[in-house]
Design a protein around this motif. Sequence first.
Motif, PDB file in Angstrom:
ATOM      1  N   TYR A  20       0.834  -1.205   0.000  1.00  0.00           N
ATOM      2  CA  TYR A  20       0.000   0.000   0.000  1.00  0.00           C
ATOM      3  C   TYR A  20       0.868   1.255   0.000  1.00  0.00           C
ATOM      4  N   TYR A  21       1.869   1.285   0.861  1.00  0.00           N
ATOM      5  CA  TYR A  21       2.734   2.476   0.946  1.00  0.00           C
ATOM      6  C   TYR A  21       3.604   2.634  -0.301  1.00  0.00           C
ATOM      7  N   GLN A  22       4.045   1.542  -0.894  1.00  0.00           N
ATOM      8  CA  GLN A  22       4.798   1.640  -2.148  1.00  0.00           C
ATOM      9  C   GLN A  22       3.942   2.284  -3.235  1.00  0.00           C
ATOM     10  N   CYS A  23       2.661   1.918  -3.270  1.00  0.00           N
ATOM     11  CA  CYS A  23       1.748   2.480  -4.268  1.00  0.00           C
ATOM     12  C   CYS A  23       1.522   3.973  -4.028  1.00  0.00           C
ATOM     13  N   LEU A  24       1.344   4.343  -2.771  1.00  0.00           N
ATOM     14  CA  LEU A  24       1.183   5.772  -2.457  1.00  0.00           C
ATOM     15  C   LEU A  24       2.379   6.574  -2.957  1.00  0.00           C
ATOM     16  N   TRP A  25       3.580   6.086  -2.665  1.00  0.00           N
ATOM     17  CA  TRP A  25       4.781   6.822  -3.045  1.00  0.00           C
ATOM     18  C   TRP A  25       4.993   6.795  -4.550  1.00  0.00           C
TER      19      TRP A  25
END
Length: 135
Positions: A20-25
Amino acid sequence: MAREWQQTKYKQFVMPDTVYYQCLWAVRDLERMEKRRSELIAENEGVLPGRHIVSDKNSGFIPHRPTEEQAVERAILDERIKAIRDALEVVPEEYRSFILSNIILKNSGKAYPDKIWKYWKQRFLYNVAKNLSLM
């Protein structure tokens, strides 16, 4: 700054937190990636194949050949940008600006007209993960 969190009630779109955080960034990096891709295209088009450019090393002329490194970088950027843009195409147009504003500008979303944008944000990020082969 508020903590980013997934909409866990949309179970079919829940991802591991790291994904999820990889996608946000990745989405937050979209503008930089598009700018860099444009720079690579301009560099490649700036000197036509077969032309010569001045070499900084010995002030001589060398034939211009796009480097393999630049080609690989551009291919990676093209793939990542396409993955994000394709995921955004799934989202109804009226929610796209809310979602991007929330992710990129970190707007809370409290002023948005309804709560359904959260569903679309979660689905968008899930599709980004799928398109980037993170899931």
